[in-house]
Design a protein around this motif. Structure first.
Motif, mmCIF file in Angstrom:
data_model
loop_
_atom_site.group_PDB
_atom_site.id
_atom_site.type_symbol
_atom_site.label_atom_id
_atom_site.label_comp_id
_atom_site.label_asym_id
_atom_site.label_seq_id
_atom_site.Cartn_x
_atom_site.Cartn_y
_atom_site.Cartn_z
ATOM 1 N N LEU A 157 -3.099 -9.718 2.287
ATOM 2 C CA LEU A 157 -2.012 -8.771 2.040
ATOM 3 C C LEU A 157 -1.523 -8.185 3.362
ATOM 4 O O LEU A 157 -0.314 -8.097 3.610
ATOM 5 N N ALA A 158 -2.445 -7.807 4.220
ATOM 6 C CA ALA A 158 -2.070 -7.224 5.509
ATOM 7 C C ALA A 158 -1.267 -8.224 6.342
ATOM 8 O O ALA A 158 -0.216 -7.866 6.893
ATOM 9 N N LEU A 159 -1.732 -9.449 6.406
ATOM 10 C CA LEU A 159 -1.040 -10.454 7.208
ATOM 11 C C LEU A 159 0.345 -10.761 6.644
ATOM 12 O O LEU A 159 1.307 -10.907 7.400
ATOM 13 N N LYS A 160 0.453 -10.869 5.339
ATOM 14 C CA LYS A 160 1.751 -11.138 4.711
ATOM 15 C C LYS A 160 2.713 -9.968 4.942
ATOM 16 O O LYS A 160 3.922 -10.167 5.080
ATOM 17 N N ALA A 161 2.174 -8.746 5.017
ATOM 18 C CA ALA A 161 2.998 -7.562 5.245
ATOM 19 C C ALA A 161 3.329 -7.372 6.727
ATOM 20 O O ALA A 161 4.006 -6.413 7.082
ATOM 21 N N GLY A 162 2.834 -8.272 7.587
ATOM 22 C CA GLY A 162 3.159 -8.201 9.011
ATOM 23 C C GLY A 162 2.261 -7.286 9.807
ATOM 24 O O GLY A 162 2.659 -6.795 10.864
ATOM 25 N N LEU B 269 -4.095 2.188 8.236
ATOM 26 C CA LEU B 269 -2.924 2.777 7.605
ATOM 27 C C LEU B 269 -3.256 3.305 6.203
ATOM 28 O O LEU B 269 -2.764 4.353 5.797
ATOM 29 N N CYS B 270 -4.100 2.570 5.470
ATOM 30 C CA CYS B 270 -4.522 3.029 4.142
ATOM 31 C C CYS B 270 -5.307 4.331 4.237
ATOM 32 O O CYS B 270 -5.196 5.198 3.362
ATOM 33 N N GLN B 271 -6.100 4.481 5.307
ATOM 34 C CA GLN B 271 -6.856 5.715 5.490
ATOM 35 C C GLN B 271 -5.960 6.877 5.885
ATOM 36 O O GLN B 271 -6.153 8.003 5.435
ATOM 37 N N LEU B 272 -4.971 6.583 6.705
ATOM 38 C CA LEU B 272 -4.087 7.642 7.187
ATOM 39 C C LEU B 272 -3.063 8.083 6.157
ATOM 40 O O LEU B 272 -2.711 9.254 6.097
ATOM 41 N N ASP B 273 -2.560 7.124 5.383
ATOM 42 C CA ASP B 273 -1.491 7.449 4.439
ATOM 43 C C ASP B 273 -1.797 6.820 3.077
ATOM 44 O O ASP B 273 -1.716 5.599 2.920
ATOM 45 N N PRO B 274 -2.149 7.603 2.072
ATOM 46 C CA PRO B 274 -2.489 7.062 0.748
ATOM 47 C C PRO B 274 -1.304 6.396 0.042
ATOM 48 O O PRO B 274 -1.497 5.653 -0.912
ATOM 49 N N VAL B 275 -0.098 6.600 0.529
ATOM 50 C CA VAL B 275 1.075 5.973 -0.078
ATOM 51 C C VAL B 275 1.022 4.452 0.099
ATOM 52 O O VAL B 275 1.516 3.706 -0.741
ATOM 53 N N VAL B 276 0.388 3.985 1.164
ATOM 54 C CA VAL B 276 0.267 2.540 1.402
ATOM 55 C C VAL B 276 -0.577 1.899 0.302
ATOM 56 O O VAL B 276 -0.191 0.871 -0.267
ATOM 57 N N GLU B 277 -1.690 2.515 -0.007
ATOM 58 C CA GLU B 277 -2.547 2.000 -1.076
ATOM 59 C C GLU B 277 -1.834 2.090 -2.418
ATOM 60 O O GLU B 277 -1.967 1.204 -3.260
ATOM 61 N N LEU B 278 -1.064 3.130 -2.614
ATOM 62 C CA LEU B 278 -0.289 3.281 -3.836
ATOM 63 C C LEU B 278 0.756 2.165 -3.963
ATOM 64 O O LEU B 278 0.965 1.629 -5.053
ATOM 65 N N ALA B 279 1.391 1.797 -2.846
ATOM 66 C CA ALA B 279 2.375 0.704 -2.867
ATOM 67 C C ALA B 279 1.697 -0.610 -3.253
ATOM 68 O O ALA B 279 2.246 -1.399 -4.029
ATOM 69 N N ALA B 280 0.490 -0.850 -2.733
ATOM 70 C CA ALA B 280 -0.252 -2.062 -3.079
ATOM 71 C C ALA B 280 -0.643 -2.058 -4.557
ATOM 72 O O ALA B 280 -0.509 -3.073 -5.250
ATOM 73 N N MET B 281 -1.093 -0.923 -5.045
ATOM 74 C CA MET B 281 -1.469 -0.822 -6.459
ATOM 75 C C MET B 281 -0.261 -1.025 -7.362
ATOM 76 O O MET B 281 -0.361 -1.693 -8.402
ATOM 77 N N VAL C 257 4.281 -4.358 1.900
ATOM 78 C CA VAL C 257 2.958 -4.224 1.251
ATOM 79 C C VAL C 257 3.110 -4.412 -0.248
ATOM 80 O O VAL C 257 2.321 -5.130 -0.883
ATOM 81 N N TYR C 258 4.112 -3.778 -0.837
ATOM 82 C CA TYR C 258 4.379 -3.908 -2.274
ATOM 83 C C TYR C 258 4.618 -5.373 -2.661
ATOM 84 O O TYR C 258 4.034 -5.879 -3.615
ATOM 85 N N GLU C 259 5.487 -6.055 -1.903
ATOM 86 C CA GLU C 259 5.809 -7.461 -2.219
ATOM 87 C C GLU C 259 4.592 -8.370 -2.067
ATOM 88 O O GLU C 259 4.378 -9.273 -2.881
ATOM 89 N N ALA C 260 3.780 -8.135 -1.045
ATOM 90 C CA ALA C 260 2.576 -8.955 -0.847
ATOM 91 C C ALA C 260 1.579 -8.733 -1.988
ATOM 92 O O ALA C 260 0.968 -9.686 -2.490
#
Length: 158
Positions: A40-45, A54-66, A27-30
């Motif tokens: 972004l989702a597709l590039k992250a697999g 996943l963004c709703q369940l775990d805020p760390v995912v959104e943080l990685a994207a930011m 997610v970070y690399e995308a």
């Protein structure tokens, strides 16, 4: 007409959506590439729905994207800044426009205030004014002489 009605079977197994370290890195690399949302989702697999869940369940995912977007912006900003400091005028203007909201002036305003009295203006106009009036010998008569000639002419013509 006959239709071939076969039962089509799709193998479906629900995917487990978890924020693993490898998934967060993808997610970070995308995001660092400048991708967002579905790309972004597709590039992250992941499927776009999985990414949103996943963004709703775990805020760390959104943080990685930011964090990926922020790192990418910082890298590009540094490239533009280095070019501007190296003497590239176009890059300097782009840096000012996009990072500091600078806008080049589109018009120039000139404000000249000059005060003049009416008496002075009339005196200056009188000095510049030369009226071509034919006198008996074809001489030019200027405004100073006109003060004396005009009343005489009116008396003479009457």
């Amino acid at each position: 007409m006959t239709y071939n009605r076969q039962m089509l079977s799709l193998h479906f197994t629900p995917r487990e959506v978890r924020a693993t370290e490898s998934r967060l890195l993808r997610v970070y690399e995308a995001a660092r590439l400048g991708l967002s949302n579905d790309a972004l989702a597709l590039k992250a697999g992941m499927m776009p729905e999985e990414f949103r869940k996943l963004c709703q369940l775990d805020p760390v995912v959104e943080l990685a994207a930011m964090q990926g977007r922020a790192d990418s912006e910082a890298e590009m900003s540094q490239v533009v800044r280095d070019a501007a400091l190296g003497g590239d005028a176009k890059m300097a203007l782009e840096f000012l426009k996009h990072k500091h909201d600078w806008v080049a002036k589109q018009q120039v305003q000139v404000d000249v205030t000059q005060q003049i009295s009416i008496i002075t203006a009339l005196e200056q106009a009188e000095q510049r004014l030369t009226i071509d009036m034919e006198s008996g010998n074809g001489q030019r008569i200027d405004a100073q002489e006109l003060k004396y000639v005009a009343p005489l002419r009116r008396v003479h013509d009457a």
